[in-house]
Design a protein around this motif. Structure first.
Motif, PDB file in Angstrom:
ATOM      1  N   ARG A 147       5.688 -13.186  -4.725  1.00  0.00           N
ATOM      2  CA  ARG A 147       7.054 -12.668  -4.753  1.00  0.00           C
ATOM      3  C   ARG A 147       8.071 -13.762  -4.423  1.00  0.00           C
ATOM      4  NH1 ARG A 147       4.737  -7.613  -2.958  1.00  0.00           N
ATOM      5  NH2 ARG A 147       4.776  -8.290  -0.791  1.00  0.00           N
ATOM      6  N   LEU A 148       7.599 -14.810  -3.740  1.00  0.00           N
ATOM      7  CA  LEU A 148       8.474 -15.938  -3.436  1.00  0.00           C
ATOM      8  C   LEU A 148       8.617 -16.869  -4.625  1.00  0.00           C
ATOM      9  CD1 LEU A 148       7.311 -17.057   0.134  1.00  0.00           C
ATOM     10  CD2 LEU A 148       9.397 -15.805  -0.449  1.00  0.00           C
ATOM     11  N   THR A 149       7.495 -17.166  -5.291  1.00  0.00           N
ATOM     12  CA  THR A 149       7.505 -18.120  -6.398  1.00  0.00           C
ATOM     13  C   THR A 149       6.284 -17.910  -7.273  1.00  0.00           C
ATOM     14  OG1 THR A 149       7.494 -20.461  -7.007  1.00  0.00           O
ATOM     15  CG2 THR A 149       6.304 -19.863  -5.011  1.00  0.00           C
ATOM     16  N   GLN A 150       6.449 -18.234  -8.549  1.00  0.00           N
ATOM     17  CA  GLN A 150       5.318 -18.213  -9.470  1.00  0.00           C
ATOM     18  C   GLN A 150       5.034 -19.606 -10.017  1.00  0.00           C
ATOM     19  OE1 GLN A 150       5.369 -14.951 -12.399  1.00  0.00           O
ATOM     20  NE2 GLN A 150       7.009 -14.008 -11.223  1.00  0.00           N
ATOM     21  N   ASN A 151       5.638 -20.614  -9.407  1.00  0.00           N
ATOM     22  CA  ASN A 151       5.504 -21.973  -9.926  1.00  0.00           C
ATOM     23  C   ASN A 151       4.355 -22.745  -9.290  1.00  0.00           C
ATOM     24  OD1 ASN A 151       7.696 -21.731 -11.694  1.00  0.00           O
ATOM     25  ND2 ASN A 151       9.132 -22.153 -10.044  1.00  0.00           N
ATOM     26  N   ASN A 152       3.998 -22.435  -8.065  1.00  0.00           N
ATOM     27  CA  ASN A 152       2.881 -23.081  -7.392  1.00  0.00           C
ATOM     28  C   ASN A 152       1.818 -22.036  -7.057  1.00  0.00           C
ATOM     29  OD1 ASN A 152       4.061 -25.575  -7.538  1.00  0.00           O
ATOM     30  ND2 ASN A 152       4.837 -25.558  -5.447  1.00  0.00           N
ATOM     31  N   VAL A 153       0.620 -22.511  -6.790  1.00  0.00           N
ATOM     32  CA  VAL A 153      -0.506 -21.605  -6.561  1.00  0.00           C
ATOM     33  C   VAL A 153      -0.785 -21.483  -5.063  1.00  0.00           C
ATOM     34  CG1 VAL A 153      -2.929 -21.147  -7.071  1.00  0.00           C
ATOM     35  CG2 VAL A 153      -1.501 -22.314  -8.763  1.00  0.00           C
ATOM     36  N   PRO A 154      -0.682 -20.283  -4.490  1.00  0.00           N
ATOM     37  CA  PRO A 154      -1.090 -20.108  -3.089  1.00  0.00           C
ATOM     38  C   PRO A 154      -2.600 -20.255  -2.969  1.00  0.00           C
ATOM     39  CG  PRO A 154      -0.538 -17.991  -4.087  1.00  0.00           C
ATOM     40  CD  PRO A 154      -0.195 -19.031  -5.093  1.00  0.00           C
ATOM     41  N   LYS A 155      -3.061 -20.886  -1.906  1.00  0.00           N
ATOM     42  CA  LYS A 155      -4.482 -21.200  -1.783  1.00  0.00           C
ATOM     43  C   LYS A 155      -5.085 -20.553  -0.548  1.00  0.00           C
ATOM     44  CE  LYS A 155      -4.428 -25.471  -4.448  1.00  0.00           C
ATOM     45  NZ  LYS A 155      -3.058 -25.369  -4.937  1.00  0.00           N
ATOM     46  N   PHE A 156      -6.264 -20.015  -0.744  1.00  0.00           N
ATOM     47  CA  PHE A 156      -7.041 -19.447   0.357  1.00  0.00           C
ATOM     48  C   PHE A 156      -7.349 -20.557   1.351  1.00  0.00           C
ATOM     49  CE2 PHE A 156     -11.403 -18.155   1.898  1.00  0.00           C
ATOM     50  CZ  PHE A 156     -10.939 -17.186   2.772  1.00  0.00           C
ATOM     51  N   THR A 157      -7.170 -20.255   2.630  1.00  0.00           N
ATOM     52  CA  THR A 157      -7.261 -21.293   3.661  1.00  0.00           C
ATOM     53  C   THR A 157      -8.071 -20.795   4.853  1.00  0.00           C
ATOM     54  OG1 THR A 157      -5.083 -22.148   3.003  1.00  0.00           O
ATOM     55  CG2 THR A 157      -5.901 -22.791   5.176  1.00  0.00           C
ATOM     56  N   LEU A 158      -9.013 -21.628   5.307  1.00  0.00           N
ATOM     57  CA  LEU A 158      -9.741 -21.371   6.542  1.00  0.00           C
ATOM     58  C   LEU A 158      -8.980 -22.052   7.675  1.00  0.00           C
ATOM     59  CD1 LEU A 158     -13.415 -22.057   5.385  1.00  0.00           C
ATOM     60  CD2 LEU A 158     -12.098 -19.942   5.235  1.00  0.00           C
ATOM     61  N   VAL A 159      -8.845 -21.346   8.788  1.00  0.00           N
ATOM     62  CA  VAL A 159      -8.037 -21.852   9.894  1.00  0.00           C
ATOM     63  C   VAL A 159      -8.884 -21.928  11.161  1.00  0.00           C
ATOM     64  CG1 VAL A 159      -5.933 -21.528  11.242  1.00  0.00           C
ATOM     65  CG2 VAL A 159      -6.013 -20.750   8.860  1.00  0.00           C
ATOM     66  N   TYR A 160      -8.842 -23.099  11.811  1.00  0.00           N
ATOM     67  CA  TYR A 160      -9.506 -23.291  13.092  1.00  0.00           C
ATOM     68  C   TYR A 160      -8.466 -23.725  14.121  1.00  0.00           C
ATOM     69  CZ  TYR A 160     -13.797 -23.566  10.300  1.00  0.00           C
ATOM     70  OH  TYR A 160     -14.826 -23.302   9.435  1.00  0.00           O
ATOM     71  N   GLY A 161      -8.615 -23.250  15.352  1.00  0.00           N
ATOM     72  CA  GLY A 161      -7.779 -23.757  16.419  1.00  0.00           C
ATOM     73  C   GLY A 161      -8.145 -25.208  16.716  1.00  0.00           C
ATOM     74  N   LYS A 162      -7.198 -25.954  17.266  1.00  0.00           N
ATOM     75  CA  LYS A 162      -7.477 -27.356  17.573  1.00  0.00           C
ATOM     76  C   LYS A 162      -8.602 -27.501  18.596  1.00  0.00           C
ATOM     77  CE  LYS A 162      -3.756 -27.646  21.012  1.00  0.00           C
ATOM     78  NZ  LYS A 162      -2.534 -28.384  21.423  1.00  0.00           N
ATOM     79  N   GLU A 163      -8.942 -26.384  19.275  1.00  0.00           N
ATOM     80  CA  GLU A 163     -10.024 -26.412  20.250  1.00  0.00           C
ATOM     81  C   GLU A 163     -11.376 -26.713  19.605  1.00  0.00           C
ATOM     82  OE1 GLU A 163      -7.990 -23.824  19.788  1.00  0.00           O
ATOM     83  OE2 GLU A 163      -6.598 -24.119  21.473  1.00  0.00           O
ATOM     84  N   LEU A 164     -11.457 -26.567  18.258  1.00  0.00           N
ATOM     85  CA  LEU A 164     -12.705 -26.877  17.570  1.00  0.00           C
ATOM     86  C   LEU A 164     -13.163 -28.293  17.893  1.00  0.00           C
ATOM     87  CD1 LEU A 164     -14.852 -26.085  15.351  1.00  0.00           C
ATOM     88  CD2 LEU A 164     -13.311 -27.189  13.708  1.00  0.00           C
ATOM     89  N   PHE A 165     -12.215 -29.215  17.993  1.00  0.00           N
ATOM     90  CA  PHE A 165     -12.572 -30.611  18.233  1.00  0.00           C
ATOM     91  C   PHE A 165     -12.757 -30.916  19.715  1.00  0.00           C
ATOM     92  CE2 PHE A 165     -10.418 -32.037  14.035  1.00  0.00           C
ATOM     93  CZ  PHE A 165     -11.551 -31.643  13.335  1.00  0.00           C
ATOM     94  N   ASP A 166     -12.571 -29.889  20.564  1.00  0.00           N
ATOM     95  CA  ASP A 166     -12.820 -30.062  22.002  1.00  0.00           C
ATOM     96  C   ASP A 166     -14.143 -29.442  22.421  1.00  0.00           C
ATOM     97  OD1 ASP A 166     -10.358 -31.331  22.342  1.00  0.00           O
ATOM     98  OD2 ASP A 166      -9.303 -29.427  22.595  1.00  0.00           O
ATOM     99  N   ALA A 167     -14.917 -28.973  21.425  1.00  0.00           N
ATOM    100  CA  ALA A 167     -16.193 -28.318  21.734  1.00  0.00           C
ATOM    101  C   ALA A 167     -17.067 -29.239  22.576  1.00  0.00           C
ATOM    102  CB  ALA A 167     -16.909 -27.937  20.449  1.00  0.00           C
ATOM    103  N   ALA A 168     -17.720 -28.637  23.586  1.00  0.00           N
ATOM    104  CA  ALA A 168     -18.507 -29.437  24.539  1.00  0.00           C
ATOM    105  C   ALA A 168     -19.752 -30.043  23.911  1.00  0.00           C
ATOM    106  CB  ALA A 168     -18.888 -28.572  25.737  1.00  0.00           C
ATOM    107  N   GLY A 169     -20.349 -29.379  22.938  1.00  0.00           N
ATOM    108  CA  GLY A 169     -21.573 -29.889  22.342  1.00  0.00           C
ATOM    109  C   GLY A 169     -21.732 -29.394  20.922  1.00  0.00           C
ATOM    110  N   GLU A 170     -22.820 -29.813  20.287  1.00  0.00           N
ATOM    111  CA  GLU A 170     -23.036 -29.472  18.876  1.00  0.00           C
ATOM    112  C   GLU A 170     -23.170 -27.973  18.674  1.00  0.00           C
ATOM    113  OE1 GLU A 170     -26.363 -30.298  15.395  1.00  0.00           O
ATOM    114  OE2 GLU A 170     -26.117 -31.745  17.031  1.00  0.00           O
ATOM    115  N   GLN A 171     -23.838 -27.291  19.597  1.00  0.00           N
ATOM    116  CA  GLN A 171     -24.045 -25.841  19.447  1.00  0.00           C
ATOM    117  C   GLN A 171     -22.711 -25.096  19.523  1.00  0.00           C
ATOM    118  OE1 GLN A 171     -26.841 -24.138  22.190  1.00  0.00           O
ATOM    119  NE2 GLN A 171     -26.707 -22.100  21.298  1.00  0.00           N
TER     120      GLN A 171
END
Length: 271
Positions: A147-171
Motif C-alpha cells: 500500500r506504500l509502494t509497488q516499485n520495490n519488493v518487500p522482503k521476508f526478514t529473520l530478526v535476531y536481538g544483538k544478544e545473539l552475539f553475546d551468547a556464552a557458548g556454542e549451545q
C-alpha cells in the motif's frame, strides 16, 4: 493493383499466417468470396482495405470480438468511446508495467549485490529501510508495504536481538539462532518515510548508518558458521552491535547442486 487476392497472397501481404485469416473468416470479421466460375475463394480490394483497418485495431490491443462489433455495429460516437476506454486501460497497464519494472530492477540490484559480496564481511552504510514485524500473517504484512509502494519488493526478514552475539557458548548461540523473530523489510530509496501522510506509527525506520554486512549463501539451517564469522569480524575490529541483526531473504534454491539460500546479513554497529 490486383482486384482479387488468394488467402496465401493476402496473408503474405499483411505478414500473418493463413490460419489468422481463416480465424477472421470463422468469426465473421472478414470473409473471402467465391468465384462462381473457378469456385476459388478470394478477397477483394475492399476486403484488403478492411483487413488493413482490422490490423490497425489489433495493433492497439483491441480483442477480435470488439473489432467485429466496431466493423458492423458502431458509428463514430461508439468508435470514439471505445478509443477513450482503450486509452484509459493502456494508461493503467503502463502504470502497472512501470511498477513491475521497478520490482524487477530492485531484484536485479539485489542479485548483483549478492554476486559482488559473496564470501565477504564488510563495514558499510546501509540503505534506509522500513521495517514491520509479522504479527498476524506474512501476507497481511506484505500488503501493508504494497500500500506504500509497488516499485520495490518487500522482503521476508529473520530478526535476531544483538544478544545473539553475546551468547556464552556454542549451545546457547545455536538455541538463540534457531528462534528468530519474523518481519518484513523494504529499502526506502523512494524516501517514503519523509512523505506527507507516511504512517510512522506502523513502520520502524532504519536510517542509513554504519553496519556490518555480509551475504549468506548457504542453506539457512547451516547459517551458524557464517553468523559466527560476522560476530568474529565485529569483535576483531573493536565494534559493538547497536541494534537487531537482520537476515533479509533474497532468493531460495531447492534444487540439487545449487548454492543454497541467499540472505543479506545486516548488523548495525555503534559509531
Amino acid at each position: 493493383m490486383e482486384n482479387e487476392y488468394t488467402v496465401g497472397r493476402l496473408a503474405g501481404f499483411f505478414g500473418v499466417s493463413a490460419d489468422t485469416l481463416r480465424l477472421y473468416d470463422r468469426m465473421g470479421i472478414v470473409s473471402p468470396r467465391k468465384n462462381p466460375h473457378t469456385h476459388y475463394r478470394y478477397y477483394s480490394r475492399e476486403d484488403l482495405t478492411t483487413l488493413a483497418y482490422v490490423m490497425c485495431l489489433r495493433g492497439m490491443g483491441l480483442p477480435l470480438e470488439k473489432i467485429r462489433s466496431l466493423l458492423y455495429d458502431s458509428g463514430l460516437v461508439e468508435l470514439r468511446e471505445v478509443m477513450r476506454q482503450q486509452e484509459k486501460a493502456l494508461v493503467k497497464r503502463i502504470e502497472q508495467l512501470q511498477h513491475l519494472r521497478g520490482q524487477v530492477h530492485d531484484y536485479y540490484r539485489t542479485f548483483d549485490n549478492a554476486l559482488r559480496s559473496r564470501d565477504a564481511v564488510v563495514l558499510r552504510e546501509n540503505e534506509a529501510m522500513l521495517y514491520k514485524p509479522v504479527e498476524s500473517s506474512l501476507l497481511a504484512t506484505m500488503e501493508d508495504f504494497r500500500r506504500l509502494t509497488q516499485n520495490n519488493v518487500p522482503k521476508f526478514t529473520l530478526v535476531y536481538g544483538k544478544e545473539l552475539f553475546d551468547a556464552a557458548g556454542e549451545q546457547e548461540f545455536e538455541q538463540m539462532r534457531r528462534r528468530p523473530g519474523y518481519a518484513v523489510t523494504l529499502k526506502d530509496d523512494e524516501g517514503l518515510r519523509g512523505t506527507p501522510g507516511f504512517p510512522a506509527e506502523e513502520f520502524r525506520v532504519l536510517a542509513p548508518r554504519k553496519c556490518v554486512f555480509s551475504m549468506l549463501h548457504i542453506g539457512l539451517e547451516e547459517s551458524g558458521p557464517k553468523l559466527l564469522e560476522v560476530r568474529d569480524f565485529i569483535r576483531q575490529n573493536g565494534l559493538r552491535p547497536a541494534g537487531d541483526i537482520w537476515l533479509r531473504m533474497t532468493s531460495v534454491h531447492v534444487g540439487r547442486g545449487g548454492a543454497g539460500d541467499h540472505f543479506e546479513v545486516w548488523v548495525p554497529v555503534e559509531e
